[in-house]
Each structure stands twice: as C-alpha cells, then as structure tokens.
Write a protein that holds these residues in place. Structure first.
Motif, PDB file in Angstrom:
ATOM      1  N   LEU A 155     -35.627 -34.627  -3.314  1.00 32.89           N
ATOM      2  CA  LEU A 155     -36.549 -34.937  -4.412  1.00 32.89           C
ATOM      3  C   LEU A 155     -37.976 -35.075  -3.885  1.00 32.89           C
ATOM      4  CD1 LEU A 155     -34.662 -37.637  -6.546  1.00 32.89           C
ATOM      5  CD2 LEU A 155     -35.098 -35.236  -7.117  1.00 32.89           C
ATOM      6  N   ASP A 156     -38.915 -34.643  -4.691  1.00 31.61           N
ATOM      7  CA  ASP A 156     -40.324 -34.778  -4.321  1.00 31.61           C
ATOM      8  C   ASP A 156     -41.061 -35.337  -5.537  1.00 31.61           C
ATOM      9  OD1 ASP A 156     -42.782 -34.558  -3.161  1.00 31.61           O
ATOM     10  OD2 ASP A 156     -42.984 -32.402  -3.515  1.00 31.61           O
ATOM     11  N   LEU A 157     -40.783 -36.595  -5.834  1.00 32.71           N
ATOM     12  CA  LEU A 157     -41.312 -37.233  -7.042  1.00 32.71           C
ATOM     13  C   LEU A 157     -41.722 -38.662  -6.691  1.00 32.71           C
ATOM     14  CD1 LEU A 157     -38.711 -36.771  -9.940  1.00 32.71           C
ATOM     15  CD2 LEU A 157     -41.138 -36.197 -10.045  1.00 32.71           C
ATOM     16  N   PRO A 158     -42.807 -39.160  -7.258  1.00 30.88           N
ATOM     17  CA  PRO A 158     -43.072 -40.593  -7.103  1.00 30.88           C
ATOM     18  C   PRO A 158     -41.865 -41.380  -7.613  1.00 30.88           C
ATOM     19  CG  PRO A 158     -44.924 -39.487  -8.154  1.00 30.88           C
ATOM     20  CD  PRO A 158     -43.810 -38.489  -8.089  1.00 30.88           C
ATOM     21  N   THR A 159     -41.304 -42.231  -6.766  1.00 35.47           N
ATOM     22  CA  THR A 159     -40.055 -42.921  -7.143  1.00 35.47           C
ATOM     23  C   THR A 159     -40.137 -44.406  -6.820  1.00 35.47           C
ATOM     24  OG1 THR A 159     -38.760 -40.913  -6.746  1.00 35.47           O
ATOM     25  CG2 THR A 159     -37.546 -42.977  -6.774  1.00 35.47           C
ATOM     26  N   LEU A 160     -39.766 -45.214  -7.801  1.00 39.78           N
ATOM     27  CA  LEU A 160     -39.662 -46.665  -7.620  1.00 39.78           C
ATOM     28  C   LEU A 160     -38.194 -47.060  -7.757  1.00 39.78           C
ATOM     29  CD1 LEU A 160     -40.871 -49.580  -7.481  1.00 39.78           C
ATOM     30  CD2 LEU A 160     -41.068 -49.474  -9.992  1.00 39.78           C
ATOM     31  N   LEU A 161     -37.718 -47.874  -6.820  1.00 39.63           N
ATOM     32  CA  LEU A 161     -36.350 -48.389  -6.849  1.00 39.63           C
ATOM     33  C   LEU A 161     -36.431 -49.895  -7.055  1.00 39.63           C
ATOM     34  CD1 LEU A 161     -35.212 -46.461  -3.644  1.00 39.63           C
ATOM     35  CD2 LEU A 161     -34.836 -45.754  -6.012  1.00 39.63           C
ATOM     36  N   VAL A 162     -35.657 -50.408  -8.006  1.00 42.01           N
ATOM     37  CA  VAL A 162     -35.686 -51.851  -8.304  1.00 42.01           C
ATOM     38  C   VAL A 162     -34.245 -52.341  -8.371  1.00 42.01           C
ATOM     39  CG1 VAL A 162     -36.407 -53.633  -9.954  1.00 42.01           C
ATOM     40  CG2 VAL A 162     -37.787 -51.563  -9.698  1.00 42.01           C
ATOM     41  N   VAL A 163     -33.994 -53.502  -7.766  1.00 41.94           N
ATOM     42  CA  VAL A 163     -32.647 -54.080  -7.834  1.00 41.94           C
ATOM     43  C   VAL A 163     -32.752 -55.604  -7.856  1.00 41.94           C
ATOM     44  CG1 VAL A 163     -32.336 -54.044  -5.304  1.00 41.94           C
ATOM     45  CG2 VAL A 163     -30.317 -54.050  -6.805  1.00 41.94           C
ATOM     46  N   GLY A 164     -31.840 -56.223  -8.601  1.00 42.23           N
ATOM     47  CA  GLY A 164     -31.750 -57.674  -8.581  1.00 42.23           C
ATOM     48  C   GLY A 164     -31.118 -58.129  -7.265  1.00 42.23           C
TER      49      GLY A 164
ATOM     50  N   CYS B 212     -27.226 -50.740  -1.975  1.00 46.73           N
ATOM     51  CA  CYS B 212     -27.202 -49.408  -2.618  1.00 46.73           C
ATOM     52  C   CYS B 212     -28.621 -48.852  -2.740  1.00 46.73           C
ATOM     53  CB  CYS B 212     -26.599 -49.502  -4.022  1.00 46.73           C
ATOM     54  SG  CYS B 212     -24.883 -50.014  -4.044  1.00 46.73           S
ATOM     55  N   LEU B 213     -29.541 -49.724  -3.134  1.00 47.49           N
ATOM     56  CA  LEU B 213     -30.923 -49.264  -3.324  1.00 47.49           C
ATOM     57  C   LEU B 213     -31.646 -49.128  -1.988  1.00 47.49           C
ATOM     58  CD1 LEU B 213     -31.956 -48.694  -6.271  1.00 47.49           C
ATOM     59  CD2 LEU B 213     -29.990 -50.177  -6.185  1.00 47.49           C
ATOM     60  N   VAL B 214     -31.235 -49.929  -0.998  1.00 48.12           N
ATOM     61  CA  VAL B 214     -31.811 -49.758   0.347  1.00 48.12           C
ATOM     62  C   VAL B 214     -31.424 -48.370   0.867  1.00 48.12           C
ATOM     63  CG1 VAL B 214     -31.708 -50.575   2.740  1.00 48.12           C
ATOM     64  CG2 VAL B 214     -31.905 -52.223   0.856  1.00 48.12           C
ATOM     65  N   ARG B 215     -30.161 -47.978   0.662  1.00 40.67           N
ATOM     66  CA  ARG B 215     -29.725 -46.638   1.097  1.00 40.67           C
ATOM     67  C   ARG B 215     -30.473 -45.564   0.302  1.00 40.67           C
ATOM     68  NH1 ARG B 215     -24.491 -48.991   1.102  1.00 40.67           N
ATOM     69  NH2 ARG B 215     -23.996 -48.043  -0.910  1.00 40.67           N
ATOM     70  N   ALA B 216     -30.656 -45.788  -1.004  1.00 37.84           N
ATOM     71  CA  ALA B 216     -31.400 -44.807  -1.810  1.00 37.84           C
ATOM     72  C   ALA B 216     -32.838 -44.694  -1.298  1.00 37.84           C
ATOM     73  CB  ALA B 216     -31.380 -45.212  -3.282  1.00 37.84           C
ATOM     74  N   GLY B 217     -33.401 -45.831  -0.895  1.00 36.26           N
ATOM     75  CA  GLY B 217     -34.778 -45.835  -0.378  1.00 36.26           C
ATOM     76  C   GLY B 217     -34.893 -45.038   0.910  1.00 36.26           C
ATOM     77  N   ALA B 218     -33.828 -45.085   1.728  1.00 37.12           N
ATOM     78  CA  ALA B 218     -33.842 -44.320   2.984  1.00 37.12           C
ATOM     79  C   ALA B 218     -33.633 -42.836   2.710  1.00 37.12           C
ATOM     80  CB  ALA B 218     -32.756 -44.844   3.923  1.00 37.12           C
ATOM     81  N   THR B 219     -33.090 -42.506   1.544  1.00 41.80           N
ATOM     82  CA  THR B 219     -32.786 -41.110   1.198  1.00 41.80           C
ATOM     83  C   THR B 219     -33.952 -40.436   0.476  1.00 41.80           C
ATOM     84  OG1 THR B 219     -30.450 -41.705   0.968  1.00 41.80           O
ATOM     85  CG2 THR B 219     -31.150 -39.648  -0.080  1.00 41.80           C
ATOM     86  N   ILE B 220     -34.547 -41.147  -0.479  1.00 42.41           N
ATOM     87  CA  ILE B 220     -35.588 -40.523  -1.326  1.00 42.41           C
ATOM     88  C   ILE B 220     -36.943 -40.684  -0.638  1.00 42.41           C
ATOM     89  CG2 ILE B 220     -36.668 -40.478  -3.603  1.00 42.41           C
ATOM     90  CD1 ILE B 220     -34.044 -41.614  -4.750  1.00 42.41           C
TER      91      ILE B 220
END
Ligand code: MLT
Length: 300
Positions: A233-242, A252-260
């Motif tokens: 992906l090449d998009l501005p991306t924000l990940l948010v998790v409680g 899960c979101l930490v892994r997504a952050g390392a991927t995107i």
C-alpha cells in the motif's frame, strides 16, 4: 485535561441527511451524511450499524473541529441497520458495495476510508483493490491477518447458536467483550455511562437479522490474509487501537504498523474494541491531526 465524553444519544439527532443509495441487485444502503468537504467514509464493525460513529458526527457540525472541511459518510452495510438485505457474502464484495455507494452518491473525488474491525477488513480491501478512489486509510481496532482455525470454529459455533436460539446469543457473546473494563475505563468516565452504552450495543445486535449475522460470520471466517497486499500500500494510513482491546489487541496494530509503509499508530488508553465510541474526544483529535499532518484537509 478533560475526561473522555461518550456521545449522548442526542448526537443521533444532529443535522444529517439520510440517503437510500442503490447498490445493485435491488438493494439500497441507508447512509447518514453530515457536513461538506473531504469525504470520510466510516465503516462499522460486526454486527453493528452506522450509529456506532455517533461520537464522530460533531466533527463536521457547526463548531466542530473539522466543520466545513469534511463530509462524513456513514453507511449501514447490506443487511445491517436500516440497509436492505441480504447481507453481502464476502469482505471483498462488501468493499464493492461501498464503491457502488460512492458512485450512487456521485462521489468521484478521493475519500478517506475509516473502518473499525469488520469495517477495517472492508477498508483494507478498498485500499488494495480501489486505491485510486482513496486519499487515506484509517484502520481502527482491526487486524490484517486471517482467522486462525480456532477463530473459524468459534464463528461456526456462534452461527449455529444464533440460528437455534436467536440474535440474543450474539449480543450475550459480544457485548461483554467490546468495551474496556479496567479501573478508569473511558466508558465509565463518559457522559452516557457503561450501562446505557452496553444497552445500545445489545439492542443493535439483537435487532440484526439472523441471516445477516450468519452471512457476516461466514464472510469474516473466510476473509483472506491481507498482510502481503498491505505491504504494497502507498497511502497515508493511521492505525488506532484501544490499549485494552481483547478482540484485536494492540499487537495486531503494531504488526500492521510494521507492514504498512509510512503508517502512524496510536494506542488509546482506557479503551477496548470500540475506541471511537468509548473515547470520541481522543479518537476525533487523532483523526483531525492525521488529516492535517498528511495535508488531507486544509490547516486552520
Ligand atoms: C467486529 O468488531 O467487527 C468483529 O469483532 C470482527 C471480528 O470478529 O473479527
């Protein structure tokens, strides 16, 4: 610093336009729209509807921090809330429903897609398959990975019980897991209070048709792993998790952050799986800062 404030039910009465948008096969989606400017499409979790975003409406209404700069577009996915069924049978096809909705609303400019949990899975498909329609991506309390065999079995079990007993079983299984419960939990400090919020969630789930819940459970179980696709992906991306999300925990979101590539991650304290609902003030501030930092909306 002021504490988090849960959206009062009166947020549902804020000025909005309700559309009934055709998406093909004779079905129409119910879509709430507020404000004008950059379209932000909010995609709800399972088995909820667009009302879970009520804490975000004030962003675009008079005096809101993004008023005059954003157009909030919040559909009920097919079969959920006020939208026609039958529910759509795969996450990829739900993404196509959202594209049909954009076309039906005449939205041809790029949009920001913000999806929570199941809505986040749909948002990932939109980002991968329709990148030319997106200006940005916000993934909330969700994950990139497919279900484990155990998770698939649990969904099949819930589907069987919903068919046998009714939607009450789905509410009983899900509501206690949705909100943070530790000391100082955001939902307990909010205006509405835990009991009222849980009651609203329970009523929404119980009102969902059995067939919608069963179709969506199968779609969730069958969804593909998106890790490889998300890496390109090449998009501005924000990940948010409680911080206290037990359904899609922060890892899960930490892994997504390392991927995107180039994504930003925010872990919101005292929230569970429903961060935008549990602490709307914190979530709205994160969203507004993201839109401004990535130059998606004009600075004030
Ligand atoms: C949701 O909130 O949409 C669901 O918990 C998603 C899931 O079960 O994977």
């Amino acid at each position: 610093m002021s504490g988090p404030s849960l959206p009062p039910p009166s947020n549902l009465a804020l000025p909005a336009t309700i559309h009934r948008v055709p998406i093909g096969n004779g079905r129409r989606l119910t879509v709430r729209e507020i404000g004008s400017g950059l379209p932000i499409v909010f995609l709800h979790g399972f088995p909820l509807d667009h009302s879970m975003w009520a804490g975000q409406w004030p962003l675009a209404t008079a005096g809101g921090i993004l008023a005059g700069r954003v157009r909030l577009v919040a559909p009920d996915l097919a079969g959920f809330g006020g939208s026609d069924g039958p529910a759509t049978g795969s996450i990829a096809a739900m993404a196509e429903d959202v594209v049909a909705m954009l076309d039906g609303l005449g939205i041809q400019e790029r949009v920001v897609v913000c999806g929570l949990s199941m809505g986040g899975y749909v948002a990932q498909h939109l980002a991968v398959s329709h990148a030319d329609r997106l200006a940005g991506l916000v993934l909330v309390d969700t994950k990139l990975e497919a279900d484990t065999p155990e998770a698939r079995a649990a969904r099949a079990d819930l589907s069987e019980r919903v068919g046998r007993v009714g939607t009450r079983i789905a509410a009983e299984a899900m509501v206690p897991r949705l909100l943070a419960s530790g000391p100082g939990a955001a939902v307990d400090r909010g205006l509405a209070g835990r009991i009222a919020v849980e009651e609203r969630l329970r009523r929404t789930i119980e009102a969902s048709p059995v067939a919608t819940i069963q179709t969506a459970l199968a779609a969730l179980a069958d969804r593909p792993d998106m890790v490889a696709a998300a890496a390109s992906l090449d998009l501005p991306t924000l990940l948010v998790v409680g911080a206290d999300d037990t359904i899609t925990p922060p890892e899960c979101l930490v892994r997504a952050g390392a991927t995107i590539v180039g994504s930003s991650l925010a872990v919101v304290p005292r929230c569970g799986h429903m961060t935008p609902l549990e602490d709307p003030a914190a979530f709205n501030a994160l969203l507004a800062a993201f839109l401004q930092e990535r130059s998606l909306t004009a600075a004030r």
